[in-house]
Design an enzyme around this catalytic site. Sequence first.
Site, PDB file in Angstrom:
ATOM      1  N   HIS A 115       1.140  -0.916  -0.047  1.00 23.89           N
ATOM      2  CA  HIS A 115       0.032   0.240   0.223  1.00 23.89           C
ATOM      3  C   HIS A 115       1.088   1.127   0.118  1.00 23.89           C
ATOM      4  O   HIS A 115       1.990   1.187   0.347  1.00 23.89           O
ATOM      5  CB  HIS A 115      -0.846  -0.141   1.364  1.00 23.89           C
ATOM      6  CG  HIS A 115      -1.475   1.504   1.042  1.00 23.89           C
ATOM      7  ND1 HIS A 115      -1.131   2.202   2.417  1.00 23.89           N
ATOM      8  CD2 HIS A 115      -2.925   2.073   1.127  1.00 23.89           C
ATOM      9  CE1 HIS A 115      -1.998   3.667   2.316  1.00 23.89           C
ATOM     10  NE2 HIS A 115      -3.069   3.180   1.618  1.00 23.89           N
ATOM     11  N   HIS A 146       1.439  10.607  -1.801  1.00 23.50           N
ATOM     12  CA  HIS A 146       0.044  11.068  -1.505  1.00 23.50           C
ATOM     13  C   HIS A 146      -0.599  12.152  -1.780  1.00 23.50           C
ATOM     14  O   HIS A 146      -0.039  13.179  -0.597  1.00 23.50           O
ATOM     15  CB  HIS A 146       0.625  10.519   0.025  1.00 23.50           C
ATOM     16  CG  HIS A 146      -0.527   9.584   0.643  1.00 23.50           C
ATOM     17  ND1 HIS A 146      -0.941  10.114   2.509  1.00 23.50           N
ATOM     18  CD2 HIS A 146      -1.239   9.780  -0.191  1.00 23.50           C
ATOM     19  CE1 HIS A 146      -1.967   9.271   2.449  1.00 23.50           C
ATOM     20  NE2 HIS A 146      -2.381   9.192   1.226  1.00 23.50           N
TER      21      HIS A 146
END
Length: 591
Positions: free
Chosen positions: A125, A171
């Site tokens: 992830h 991110h």
Amino acid sequence: MGTYRCCICFTRKFRWSEAKPAEDVREAFATYAEGGAHMTADQLRRFLAEVQGEAGATAADAERVMERFRQLRRPSHLAKLSKLPFTLDDFHHYLFSEELNPPLQPQVHQDMTAPLSHYYIYTGHNSYLTGNQLSSDCSDLPIIRALERGVRVIELDIWPNSVRDDINVLHGRTLTSPVALIRCLKSIKEHAFSASPYPVIITLEDHLTPDLQAKVAKMVMETFGDMLYYPDSESHKEFPSPEALKQRIIISTKPPKEYLEAKSLKEKDGDTQKEKDSNEDEAWGNEVSDIQTEFELADKDEEVQDEGLADDDDDQKERQNAPPQYKRLITIRAGKPKGHMSEALKVDPEKVRRLSLSEQELVKAAATHGADLIRFTQKNFLRIYPKGTRFNSSNYNPFIGWIHGAQMVAFNMQGYGRSLWLMHGFYKANGGCGYIKKPDFLMKAGPNNEVFDPKAVLPVKKTLKVKIYMGDGWRLDFSQTHFDAYSPPDFYTRVGIAGVPADTVMKKTKTIEDNWTPVWDEEFTFPLTVPELALLRIEVHEYDLSEKDDFGGQACIPVSELRPGIRAVPLFDRKGNKFKSVKLLMRFVFV
């Protein structure tokens, strides 16, 4: 001899002693050497067959073991003397050799010709993050490390750069610094098959405009060339097998959408303001969350919300904005259709797809739609990802996904803690290739379409007896005063099972004081209802009266692949890296 300072003016001396053969080892040697002072190759063969469960072992196999042992153990000029006797001391050191006597077989041995969705797949992830989810650097180095560990699914969040003429990986809407997409793709190409020949899946979280999607398509095609696998049509009725996709790269993403759709990011990361446990910090000392407790809490929640299930509107409308060359590269199509969970989990016999759920959504779905989850994963992919409040890159209990057949239980590989130890241990199975065949009971349906029930009370299928003889290697890998400034360490071992709730347990040995080579010689029994999914957990700690106990090593081993008999078990540090010398001598017996 070890010297430790005591008070100010005095010192204490402790004699170091090398580990001696355990009583069971002495008895085994005496039995199979037939009372002699050394063991022949045929006698070792009998030991391998009758005690170690290696029924097919031949005298030639035993001779090769002895020869390799002599090469490792003795000086080079003596190793050539192949007829030197194999003594009790040699037998003990052979058993305590991780290279010659490991607890797992190192080869791929499962059937790799079933459809891709029939396997658990080692999944990362936010694979590009070097640390926490909010402010760490983005880099290709964590991707390289993950691939070298055997991870087969790499996740990249792709965003436009500041002038919107190129693509970065980061991110989104955090302080993380970006890394260029092309750099990540080139590193994936270079390291994809360093640990395993089986396919690497790149999951893209796409926040791009159509012109940049076209640029991504060109980048991907030019970087991977013939390594890239994509279908002739937009949908599969069934995925190819890992064997058929060896050395191939696969792209998985949601159907393309317009740039920066705010709802997508919000639902991926979750409503952080509403999380009760936003300060959760899974340090190595905290236990893995209990599955049964999470089920019970979900059962009490009368309003099981299907948050995020309307993430993707009409697939056809979304695809109109995407360049055809980009759509064509998507092999595993992901998304969440409108409606409730029961709608999301409907199986379409004409196509296979990927559904993504957060760890909270999974727990809620498991409470009310457990059977539907398992039916869905018999044909389709289910990906589970950490909740958005795991800012420190911690992880969750992976068994919640595994017992419901989820193929892609996505973890923060740059994180830490016991949950990650379980993930590392689980994927040591099948030669560490990153693909593990799901148990048959998760792939079958009864005459009335009934499937496995993770909450059912099941009979004991198998019992595992574990004996911990001794440990060694700490004085080689740690400084003399690492554990205690005033005396040698006081080690104890925790041993137990991680798996379905009925099988999960932890037990503990006595503490051996002032000894670098502790001898516990204790046996534990573990009845198992679902041994196919069970992991043997091992942790060594050093007892500290005044402070928190020190960490001395850990290992997680798939029970279904444990080699019976007396085995050398290497231990790993907090990050999952193997110690050079630290290991335990243990015995495993299945009843």
